[in-house]
Enzyme design. Structure first.
Site, mmCIF file in Angstrom:
data_model
loop_
_atom_site.group_PDB
_atom_site.id
_atom_site.type_symbol
_atom_site.label_atom_id
_atom_site.label_comp_id
_atom_site.label_asym_id
_atom_site.label_seq_id
_atom_site.Cartn_x
_atom_site.Cartn_y
_atom_site.Cartn_z
ATOM 1 N N ASP A 89 1.296 -1.484 -0.321
ATOM 2 C CA ASP A 89 -0.080 0.193 -0.006
ATOM 3 C C ASP A 89 1.415 1.322 0.396
ATOM 4 O OD1 ASP A 89 -2.482 -0.891 0.081
ATOM 5 O OD2 ASP A 89 -2.589 -1.229 1.624
ATOM 6 N N ASP A 150 -6.990 -5.105 -4.574
ATOM 7 C CA ASP A 150 -7.283 -3.297 -3.740
ATOM 8 C C ASP A 150 -5.090 -2.706 -4.675
ATOM 9 O OD1 ASP A 150 -7.776 -5.300 -2.588
ATOM 10 O OD2 ASP A 150 -7.486 -3.486 -0.289
HETATM 11 N N1 GLY Z 1 -6.405 -1.838 0.730
HETATM 12 C C1 GLY Z 1 -7.789 -2.243 1.862
HETATM 13 C C2 GLY Z 1 -9.283 -2.427 2.219
HETATM 14 O O1 GLY Z 1 -9.566 -1.981 1.520
HETATM 15 O O2 GLY Z 1 -9.909 -2.493 3.113
#
Ligand code: GLY
Length: 377
Positions: A89, A150
């Site tokens: 992330d 994600d």
């Molecule tokens: N990227 C983590 C979530 O959407 O919870």
């Protein structure tokens, strides 16, 4: 005043109040109506930074700029200490903080920091399996071969680094990962897996699964939303029509399943009853993603009217039924987001990414401001 402008004015006022409330800390998700704060160690901390930059662009008020620059200094520190960066992330974190500063101010130090972040993300590429590992260390028994949808929002950091440096390795890795995500995370019926496992030794596909969804074979609405926006962004950078088509397929699936009030539940396969949780953040991400997708479709595209209608319905319901407009003391912008319903973690609360994408979509609708996923012309 337009509905969007009213909503922006309210969001700006709340963000202004939150600057003092949070000081050097970062909001994540809420508990009992108050954001849980952290000292820049969550995957979500870029969203606060991004909200500050959006408010600065809208108001030109230095209070937002100074607060945003303080967050970038904090991200510099996080990089120097290598604190909580052992996940993919990094794209969320540094696109909306230092990359935003570079886009708005052409600040060289912010650009260098963002390039360092891109290198950190590159270090999560696993050449044997040919994917970017989402979570955990290399060789991790559970997560070593795992990708998640994600990550499509982390790829713009790599495409951007290629544009800045001319080093094709960044772009190549992003494309390899986007292609793999398209092939394995998106199902034939246009729904999506949240996660997929590969054999890390040879990249052999093993199975789809979920982390936050209702079940391994279900469609977690936020995952679908990440896919809509993420594939549209991969199209923006590469102009590969397959990515645009994938974003469109995922969007169609999402919009055909809007419930009666147009804001989705947390999973398209969760049984719906009076207790079923929503995820307003999934509808906010999708709205921002639809705006990106629509910007790439020709004016006479046969599905334009359908997508525009879904966007209007989603955003109108978010503003009228989920926003905290009329609650001046509220910290968050959008109620009824869910982080992980299955784990009982913030199942009906504010999510800072929901607030961010809601504001990004509003800014785009009102002023054409696109957020910080790519450099503006
Ligand atoms: N990227 C983590 C979530 O959407 O919870």
């Amino acid at each position: 005043m337009s509905l969007w402008k009213q909503a922006i004015e309210d969001a700006v006022q709340k963000t202004r109040a939150n600057i003092e409330r949070y000081g050097v800390l970062f909001p994540h998700v809420s508990k009992d109506g108050k954001y849980l704060l952290n000292a820049n160690s969550e995957w979500t901390d870029g969203f606060w930074s991004g909200m500050l930059w959006l408010c600065y662009e809208y108001t030109q008020d230095d209070i937002f700029k100074q607060a945003a620059e303080r967050t970038v200094a904090s991200f510099r520190n996080r990089m120097d200490e290598n604190k909580a960066l052992d996940h993919h992330d990094i794209g969320f974190l540094y696109s909306l903080s230092s990359k935003a500063q570079w886009i708005l101010e052409q600040d060289e130090a912010a650009k260098q920091l963002t390039l360092e972040a891109a290198d950190k993300l590159m270090a999560r590429y696993r050449p044997k399996g040919r994917y970017i590992q989402a979570w955990g260390r290399e060789g991790d028994e559970k997560n070593g071969g795992r990708i998640i949808i994600d990550c499509m929002l982390n790829l713009p950091l790599l495409y951007w680094a290629y544009e800045q440096t001319g080093n094709t390795a960044y772009r190549d890795v992003a494309i390899i990962h986007a292609d793999k995500s398209r092939r394995f995370l998106v199902r034939g019926d246009d729904s999506s897996y949240h996660t997929f496992y590969f054999d890390p030794e040879n990249g052999e596909s093993l199975r789809g699964g979920t982390h936050q969804g209702y079940g391994d074979g279900s469609t977690w609405t936020r995952g679908q939303a990440w896919g809509i926006y993420g594939f549209a962004l991969s199209y923006y950078y590469t102009k590969n029509p397959q990515y645009l088509e994938t974003s469109l397929r995922l969007a169609r699936y999402f919009l055909e399943r809007l419930p009666e009030d147009d804001v989705v539940y947390w999973d398209f396969d969760a049984p719906v009853n009076a207790e079923t949780k929503r995820d307003s953040s999934a509808s906010a991400i999708t709205s921002a993603g639809l705006l990106e997708l629509l910007s790439h479709l020709p004016a006479d595209h046969p599905e334009r009217a359908f997508l525009e209608d879904g966007l209007q319905r989603s955003m109108t319901s978010l503003v009228n039924n989920y926003a905290t407009i009329g609650q001046p003391e509220a910290e968050g912008l959008l109620e009824h987001g869910s982080y992980s319903v299955r784990a009982g973690n913030a199942p009906d609360d504010y999510m800072i990414w929901g607030d961010y994408y809601y504001l990004e979509a509003l800014m785009r609708l009102e002023k054409g401001v696109t957020g910080y996923w790519y450099e503006r012309a």
